[in-house]
Each structure stands twice: as C-alpha cells, then as structure tokens.
Design an enzyme around this catalytic site. Structure first.
Site, mmCIF file in Angstrom:
data_model
loop_
_atom_site.group_PDB
_atom_site.id
_atom_site.type_symbol
_atom_site.label_atom_id
_atom_site.label_comp_id
_atom_site.label_asym_id
_atom_site.label_seq_id
_atom_site.Cartn_x
_atom_site.Cartn_y
_atom_site.Cartn_z
ATOM 1 N N HIS A 1 -9.485 1.288 -0.287
ATOM 2 C CA HIS A 1 -8.967 1.795 -0.033
ATOM 3 C C HIS A 1 -8.350 3.589 -0.890
ATOM 4 O O HIS A 1 -7.671 2.937 -1.765
ATOM 5 C CB HIS A 1 -7.693 0.928 0.336
ATOM 6 C CG HIS A 1 -6.370 1.086 1.052
ATOM 7 N ND1 HIS A 1 -5.449 1.483 0.551
ATOM 8 C CD2 HIS A 1 -6.159 1.662 2.495
ATOM 9 C CE1 HIS A 1 -4.232 1.821 1.168
ATOM 10 N NE2 HIS A 1 -4.886 2.046 2.299
ATOM 11 N N HIS B 1 -4.023 11.171 2.191
ATOM 12 C CA HIS B 1 -3.413 10.128 3.390
ATOM 13 C C HIS B 1 -2.650 10.826 4.262
ATOM 14 O O HIS B 1 -2.461 10.607 4.954
ATOM 15 C CB HIS B 1 -2.810 8.708 2.485
ATOM 16 C CG HIS B 1 -2.184 8.195 3.562
ATOM 17 N ND1 HIS B 1 -0.202 8.071 3.313
ATOM 18 C CD2 HIS B 1 -2.161 7.076 3.861
ATOM 19 C CE1 HIS B 1 0.148 6.597 4.142
ATOM 20 N NE2 HIS B 1 -1.169 6.765 4.601
HETATM 21 O O1 G3P Z 1 -6.603 2.796 7.058
HETATM 22 C C1 G3P Z 1 -6.135 1.334 6.781
HETATM 23 C C2 G3P Z 1 -5.243 1.136 6.194
HETATM 24 O O2 G3P Z 1 -5.594 2.408 5.311
HETATM 25 C C3 G3P Z 1 -4.189 1.654 7.254
HETATM 26 O O3 G3P Z 1 -2.863 2.401 6.553
HETATM 27 O O4 G3P Z 1 -1.489 4.261 5.921
HETATM 28 O O5 G3P Z 1 -3.090 2.707 4.206
HETATM 29 O O6 G3P Z 1 -3.433 4.790 5.908
HETATM 30 P P1 G3P Z 1 -2.559 3.904 5.763
HETATM 31 CA CA CA Z 2 -6.119 4.639 5.932
#
Ligand code: G3P
Ligand code: CA
Length: 312
Positions: free
Chosen positions: A35, A77
């Site tokens: 992530h 992000h």
């Molecule tokens: O893309 C999966 C997860 O990353 C969604 O949340 O806000 O971290 O992009 P975010």
């Molecule tokens: Ca994401």
C-alpha cells in the site's frame, strides 16, 4: 499411436491447467499489495518505498495517481501537496482557498503545478530527514522500477475532480499503460496490472467505452445504502470489475459479504492493514492479516507492512 497418447495427453492436461482463464478462475495464491509501497518504513509513494516493497516480497506495488498541470500522471495519495511535501516553502503563493467543513483553508493542488515544478519538492522529509532527496515519482518512473519484479496496482484518484479540471484520468492512464505494452492481462512477464478506483463511473468507462481488458477492482468504503452490497449489486459490479476492494471493517460488519462477493465471481482485496493501527483484538498486524487471509478467506490485501505478510 499409444506412444503419442503417452506424451500428448499429459501435455494437453498441463496446458489446460496452466491456461490464463483457469488461473483467473481458481486463485489459490494469496497476494500482497504494498500500500503506497512499503509505506510503514519509507515515505509513501516514493521510489524508495516502492523499492523496499519489492525487496520485502510484494506481489503488487500500489500507485495512487494524480495529474500535473501539463498532464503527466504522478504517484501521490492526496490531490494536494501540503501533507507530504515542502510545497508551502517552495511555492508559498500558489495555493487555492477552499472551504473544508465550514473553515477556509489554503491548499496546494497537484494539478496547479507542472511536472518540472513538482520535481523541485522534497517528498520525503515529512517522514524522516534521511529521505530529504526523495521526489514525487511519475507513473512512468514507477513502472520502470517495478516492471519485471512485481505487479502494478494503479488507482484512479478523484477522476471526477480531474474531469472538472479538463483532465481525463482514464485516457492518461491507458496511454501510459499502452506505451509500456500493458494492454492485455499477462502482456509483460512478472508484471500483472490491476486498475482500481472508488469511482464506479470511471471503471465502467474504462471497461465499456474504452475497451480496457485489464482487471478492475472497485473500491468500496461503505456498504452503499441501507440494504448494503446485496448479491444483485455484486452481480452488477461483476459486469465491469474482477474484484472489490472493501474497507476491511466492512467484512466484519457484514459477515456474509465475502461469500456473497465470491459467489458473484468477485475477488476480494480489503484495505488497509498497517502496524500503525492494529485493532485491539489482534496482537500484531501479521496476526490481523493471518485472520483475514486464512480464517475469513480474502484473496489478497493492501498493507503498509509487506514484510509482515503471512505466507503459507
Ligand atoms: O486503494 C486501496 C486503498 O489504498 C484505498 O484507500 O485512501 O489509501 O487510497 P487510500
Ligand atoms: Ca489507494
């Protein structure tokens, strides 16, 4: 003839077992999506975080995508720069005044800066001084780093916002993927590509209007209304997506969601498992991931801690 059969039949059986269709139908290997890279240990969405994710065994490295003023996809992000860069020091006057929850704030939007300007920003010191030379990577730089070593998992962030700014994120993404030979699943060895978004209309556009043949993951942050993600709704999602990416709490709030999604033919990849916020009911992020992967039976998951991903 019998010698023919002796070799031909086993070969045919092997080819059948190895065919991509069958591989897609029966997913036995649990997959780790890093992530924002290995973002527990290095600043999110930097080449350093991506490189570490690969070293820690990630199957996929995630890229959240934003677009610069000159139409280049970059990995970040937030759609604004102030949380993870020193934009306020470098470009103090280049903000927009926005109202957030009734309060006026100054925000520096990625889309107001050219790539050359974005590259002037320090994208690592907010995390740790040792990363002061880290820069915001372009999606192309991420591809160049990851290609052949792991998969790519780009997310179209805020495509509706960018459309209002005159930028079509879906077009930009497909152009970059095509330029790199990623039109079809399995096109580049060791680098599968899955496209994800919270925007249903964006994914539908990719699939039905733009003929995108890559697998799509529909992200869901809530259960979408009082009756939730019913079987009928999941079947609707299956028409354009290969899987869903629910906030992990949804699988606990609705204990049947995972089996309904599977029976609708959808893979399930919850987010986000991180050592920085482990629920009280688990001793560690590894234990939490273990439960979701092997007790509940999710197919893959997003984690900030690739090194803690439990393999069996
Ligand atoms: O893309 C999966 C997860 O990353 C969604 O949340 O806000 O971290 O992009 P975010
Ligand atoms: Ca994401």
């Amino acid at each position: 003839m019998s010698r023919y059969c002796q070799y031909l039949l086993p070969m045919l059986l092997m080819l059948l077992l190895m065919s991509p269709t069958r591989a897609a139908e029966v997913k036995t290997q649990k997959e780790l999506v890093a992530h924002r890279g290995a973002s527990a240990y290095a600043p999110e969405h930097t080449l350093e975080a991506y490189k570490l994710a690969i070293e820690q065994g990630a199957d996929f490295v995630e890229q959240d995508l934003q677009a610069s003023k000159d139409g280049i996809l970059v990995c970040l992000h937030d759609r604004t720069l102030e949380r993870t860069t020193n934009v306020e020091e470098v470009f103090p006057e280049r903000f927009r005044r926005v109202t957030v929850r009734g309060r006026e704030r100054r925000q520096w939007f990625v889309v107001d800066f050219t790539l050359a300007e974005l590259k002037q920003l320090d994208a690592g010191s907010w995390f740790d001084e040792q990363y002061s030379s880290s820069r915001i990577p372009t999606f192309q730089e991420a591809i160049d780093l990851v290609r052949g070593k792991a998969g790519l998992y780009p997310e179209l962030k805020d495509p509706e916002f960018y459309a209002r700014e005159g930028i079509r994120m879906e077009e930009l993404l497909l152009v970059v993927l095509k330029r790199n030979g990623f039109q079809e699943p399995g096109a580049i060895e060791h680098t599968p590509v899955v496209i994800q978004s919270f925007s249903k209309s964006s994914l539908r556009r990719l699939k039905f209007e733009m003929g995108c043949g890559l697998p799509l993951t529909y992200l869901v942050g809530d259960l979408e209304g009082e009756d939730g993600l019913t079987h009928a709704r999941l079947l609707e999602i299956r028409k354009f997506a290969a899987g869903i990416g629910p906030a992990k709490k949804l699988l606990l709030e609705d204990s049947e969601l995972l089996s309904r999604a599977h029976s609708a033919g959808l893979l399930v990849t919850p987010y986000t498992f991180r050592s920085a916020s482990v629920p009280e009911s688990f001793d560690s992020v590894a234990a939490e991931m273990e439960y979701f992967l092997y007790e509940l039976g999710v197919d893959s998951l997003f984690t900030d801690n690739p090194d803690q991903f439990p393999r069996r």
